[in-house]
Design a protein around this motif. Structure first.
Motif, PDB file in Angstrom:
ATOM      1  N   GLN A  60       0.883  -1.035  -0.003  1.00  0.00           N
ATOM      2  CA  GLN A  60       0.098   0.127  -0.025  1.00  0.00           C
ATOM      3  C   GLN A  60       0.940   1.131  -0.034  1.00  0.00           C
ATOM      4  OE1 GLN A  60      -3.913   0.391   2.102  1.00  0.00           O
ATOM      5  NE2 GLN A  60      -2.815   1.627   3.482  1.00  0.00           N
ATOM      6  N   CYS A  61       1.911   1.385   0.954  1.00  0.00           N
ATOM      7  CA  CYS A  61       2.402   2.519   1.191  1.00  0.00           C
ATOM      8  C   CYS A  61       4.091   2.535   0.695  1.00  0.00           C
ATOM      9  CB  CYS A  61       2.480   3.064   2.668  1.00  0.00           C
ATOM     10  SG  CYS A  61       3.476   1.963   3.479  1.00  0.00           S
ATOM     11  N   CYS A  73       0.333   0.527   8.095  1.00  0.00           N
ATOM     12  CA  CYS A  73      -0.805   0.177   7.122  1.00  0.00           C
ATOM     13  C   CYS A  73      -1.748  -0.723   8.164  1.00  0.00           C
ATOM     14  CB  CYS A  73      -0.615  -0.245   5.838  1.00  0.00           C
ATOM     15  SG  CYS A  73       0.141   1.315   5.076  1.00  0.00           S
ATOM     16  N   LEU A  83      -2.592  11.468   5.144  1.00  0.00           N
ATOM     17  CA  LEU A  83      -1.366  10.729   4.555  1.00  0.00           C
ATOM     18  C   LEU A  83      -0.358  11.668   4.414  1.00  0.00           C
ATOM     19  CD1 LEU A  83      -1.294   8.065   2.893  1.00  0.00           C
ATOM     20  CD2 LEU A  83      -1.595   9.509   0.691  1.00  0.00           C
ATOM     21  N   VAL A  85       3.332  12.043   2.739  1.00  0.00           N
ATOM     22  CA  VAL A  85       4.168  11.674   1.648  1.00  0.00           C
ATOM     23  C   VAL A  85       5.618  11.896   1.990  1.00  0.00           C
ATOM     24  CG1 VAL A  85       4.555  11.950  -0.713  1.00  0.00           C
ATOM     25  CG2 VAL A  85       2.265  12.246   0.050  1.00  0.00           C
ATOM     26  N   TYR A 105       1.119   6.610   5.559  1.00  0.00           N
ATOM     27  CA  TYR A 105       2.392   7.205   4.749  1.00  0.00           C
ATOM     28  C   TYR A 105       2.247   6.733   3.384  1.00  0.00           C
ATOM     29  CZ  TYR A 105       4.661   8.200   9.117  1.00  0.00           C
ATOM     30  OH  TYR A 105       4.941   8.661  10.508  1.00  0.00           O
ATOM     31  N   HIS A 106       3.149   7.681   2.597  1.00  0.00           N
ATOM     32  CA  HIS A 106       3.268   7.198   1.143  1.00  0.00           C
ATOM     33  C   HIS A 106       4.871   7.272   0.793  1.00  0.00           C
ATOM     34  CE1 HIS A 106       2.018   5.601  -2.787  1.00  0.00           C
ATOM     35  NE2 HIS A 106       2.888   6.540  -3.356  1.00  0.00           N
ATOM     36  N   GLN A 127       0.802   4.831  -7.821  1.00  0.00           N
ATOM     37  CA  GLN A 127       0.126   4.213  -6.567  1.00  0.00           C
ATOM     38  C   GLN A 127      -0.647   5.282  -5.703  1.00  0.00           C
ATOM     39  OE1 GLN A 127       3.165   3.322  -7.889  1.00  0.00           O
ATOM     40  NE2 GLN A 127       3.928   1.408  -7.135  1.00  0.00           N
ATOM     41  N   LEU A 128      -0.105   6.304  -5.746  1.00  0.00           N
ATOM     42  CA  LEU A 128      -0.520   7.512  -4.847  1.00  0.00           C
ATOM     43  C   LEU A 128      -1.948   7.817  -5.215  1.00  0.00           C
ATOM     44  CD1 LEU A 128      -0.154   9.911  -2.478  1.00  0.00           C
ATOM     45  CD2 LEU A 128       0.880  11.097  -4.253  1.00  0.00           C
ATOM     46  N   ARG A 131      -4.487   5.340  -4.301  1.00  0.00           N
ATOM     47  CA  ARG A 131      -4.954   5.464  -3.021  1.00  0.00           C
ATOM     48  C   ARG A 131      -5.764   6.500  -2.547  1.00  0.00           C
ATOM     49  NH1 ARG A 131       0.090   5.128   1.198  1.00  0.00           N
ATOM     50  NH2 ARG A 131      -1.372   4.662   2.619  1.00  0.00           N
TER      51      ARG A 131
END
Ligand SMILES: Nc1ncnc2c1ncn2[C@@H]1O[C@H](COP(=O)(O)OP(=O)(O)OP(=O)(O)O)[C@@H](O)[C@H]1O
Ligand SMILES: [Mg+2]
Ligand SMILES: [Zn+2]
Lengths: 199, 382
Positions: A60-61, A73, A83, A85, A105-106, A127-128, A131
């Motif tokens: 996920q992140c 997560c 979130l 980054v 987080y990302h 991916q971001l 999400r």
């Protein structure tokens, strides 16, 4: 004639490739391994070997994880509306140490840097987008380093995220210019969080 | 008088020095010796340490003694608020093929930039005699060297600007060749414009300060001080920091970026910004590069260097060390006397090299320490 056995040369060469280790230190580490008790060396080798097989990016992140989802997560007490980054996995640890942030987080996997051939396509932006598309996130905190590349990346993200109804903030005050998040102390990181500004 | 001075200097594997330590005195220190013995190298070492990089070498790798892969310069510096030990070391990393740099202050590892300003220096190389006549690069460098030593924030902005410029150029080459991202360009431009505007304002203010000190210095050198003018020229027009501020500089850069974007992308370089700015030197309202005689130009250069000294004395908490490479022999007797008199009066430390130290013997009123440089070694002479 080379005085140093090839095996030691090989090991020092590998050590020397690690960040922060110069040729002299590399050689000292290699010699140390040779002189150390066999058990110690075996443990080191095992630990290194295990790393590859066991640790992978969180699906996920992209933070480090031993399962599909990382410890952050998969923690139900974390606030999924926030979130943060960051550039790389180590930055997550720095922020966690400050205890200031309770969201998710990302990990971008870097910052924009044309010199190094890193553009938007080299970062985990798809991916971001995915999400954020789910609609849970309300605030995105951009915590890239306050150097030229980090600022430009923050600027780029703010543009990209504009018009999606999100609050986009940026860590600002407290971090010395040109500083690296990883090396900042907890207090500084905590202040940077409290002083985050809208983008 | 809070003069900062270098009490001792050690050069290890630096240029043609194997391992040499020298102790300097306050006031005038004169390094004599035949050609190619290492006089200039010694002054370069001082500049490299106090500015954290050589202002002369194209690459830090040039500093290594031939065949060596590391070098070190250390100094013990006297300041009124207590002594300081400075060190800078360059090492060649065979794995990455990079030259690494590390600095120490009082024995503790510090970022290299923290070396600047502890012992401020004013540099005067023979090339500087052409400062008025030659291209804008030397004039920009003069400003940047002073700013970096006096103002850590200005140094940070300069650094940020250079980095943004490099990134922007890289991106523009990619765009020219059909790659790159336009939105990434806009992101780097935000940094470029902001840092560029701050650099511009800081430099333009410095130009005003320097003019303030250069006028009396030029009078002292027998020139027409009142006729001297200095303008900071940004993007082809004079930038006046009394009326213009960072916001104005920002919008000026941004407007010109818009106007020249197509041309920039086509050529793959940045044509707009402080890296193309200049200092216009005027004598009686005319460009000194064409209107002033060679002698007048030399006087102006000298006045600018004295203005650097005066401005640092007035702004920093210490007086700078003046570094003169081979310059004295290039000046006529009047200018030389005038320069040395000013220096003696200010009490600052001066490190000077010359092929004819005898010419300086018997100079009145000044404490002079003589040294002989010979094949990478230096010793005091009585
Ligand atoms: N990296 C280096 N390693 C060893 N020697 C070097 C290195 N770089 C320069 N040199 C040598 O150092 C010598 C002295 O140079 P330097 O410019 O200091 O001479 P100088 O004493 O100032 O002479 P001059 O009076 O002609 O100006 C030169 O002969 C040059 O070949
Ligand atoms: Mg020389
Ligand atoms: Zn995760």
């Amino acid at each position: 004639m080379n005085l140093i056995p090839v095996a030691i040369e090989r090991l020092s060469a590998e050590y020397a490739r690690l960040p922060g280790i110069g040729p002299k230190t590399a050689q000292r580490l290699a010699f140390h391994c040779m002189a150390a008790p066999p058990d110690d060396v075996t443990r080191l080798a095992d630990a290194l070997y295990a790393l590859r097989g066991v640790v992978r990016p969180c699906s996920q992140c992209l933070f480090l994880s031993e399962a599909d989802l990382c410890a952050v997560c998969s923690n139900p007490r974390r606030d999924p509306t926030q979130l943060c980054v960051v550039e790389e996995a180590l930055d997550v640890l720095a922020i966690e140490r400050s205890g200031e942030f309770g969201g998710l987080y990302h990990v971008l996997g870097g910052v924009l840097s044309p010199i190094d051939g890193i553009g938007p396509n080299q970062l985990s932006l798809d991916q971001l987008d995915n999400r954020l598309g789910a609609g849970t996130v309300v605030e995105v905190v951009i915590a890239t380093d306050p150097d030229v590349e980090g600022e430009a990346t923050a600027h780029y993200l703010a543009d990209r995220l504009a018009g999606r109804g999100l609050t986009v903030t940026r860590l600002a005050h407290g971090l010395p210019a040109g500083a690296d998040l990883q090396y900042a102390d907890e207090v500084t990181v905590a202040r940077a969080f409290q002083g985050r500004r809208s983008l | 008088m809070n003069a900062c001075r270098i009490e001792s200097l050690r050069l290890y594997e630096f240029r043609n020095y194997a391992d040499t330590t020298v102790e300097f005195g306050p006031g005038l220190n004169v390094m004599g010796g035949r050609n190619a013995q290492g006089k200039t190298n010694l002054l370069e070492a001082v500049a490299t340490l106090t500015l954290s990089r050589s202002p002369r070498a194209a690459s830090s790798a040039d500093l290594f003694r031939w065949g060596s892969t590391a070098c070190l310069v250390e100094a013990h510096v006297h300041r009124l608020d207590g002594p300081a030990d400075l060190g800078v070391r360059f090492t060649y990393d065979t794995a990455t093929r990079h030259v690494g740099r590390s600095a120490t202050v009082n024995g503790k590892p510090r970022p290299a930039r923290s070396l600047l300003g502890i012992c401020p220096v004013v540099l005067f190389w023979p090339d500087d005699l052409l400062l008025v006549k030659a291209g804008p690069e030397g004039r920009r460098r003069l400003l940047d060297v002073v700013l970096s030593q006096l103002d850590p924030r200005a140094m940070a902005e300069l650094h940020r600007y250079r980095r943004a410029l490099e990134q922007r150029n890289a991106l523009m080459r990619q765009l020219r060749d059909g790659g790159g991202s336009l939105s990434a360009l806009a992101s780097f431009e935000a940094e470029f414009i902001d840092a560029g505007a701050r650099v511009r304002v800081a430099r333009a203010r410095l130009v005003q300060d320097l003019l303030h000190w250069a006028v009396p210095a030029l009078v002292q050198l027998g020139g027409d001080g009142e006729a001297l003018g200095l303008n900071y020229v940004a993007g082809g027009a004079v930038f006046d920091p009394t009326t213009g501020d960072v916001d104005q500089a920002r919008s000026a850069i941004s407007t010109r970026l818009q106007a020249r974007r197509a041309e920039e992308v086509a050529r793959g370089i940045s044509l707009v910004g402080p890296h193309r700015d200049d200092v216009e030197v005027l004598l009686a309202g005319r460009p000194a590069r064409t209107a002033a005689s060679q002698g007048q130009q030399r006087s102006i250069v000298l006045a600018l260097k004295l203005a650097e000294v005066a401005h640092i004395r007035a702004t920093a908490d210490v007086s700078p060390v003046l570094i003169l490479d081979d310059v004295l022999s290039e000046l006529d007797e009047t200018r030389r006397q005038s320069l040395l008199a000013t220096v003696a009066e200010s009490g600052i430390q001066v490190l000077v090299t010359t092929a004819e130290p005898a010419a300086l013997h018997g100079l009145g009123g000044t404490e002079i320490h003589f040294f002989e440089v010979d094949a990478g070694s230096i010793r005091p002479v009585r």
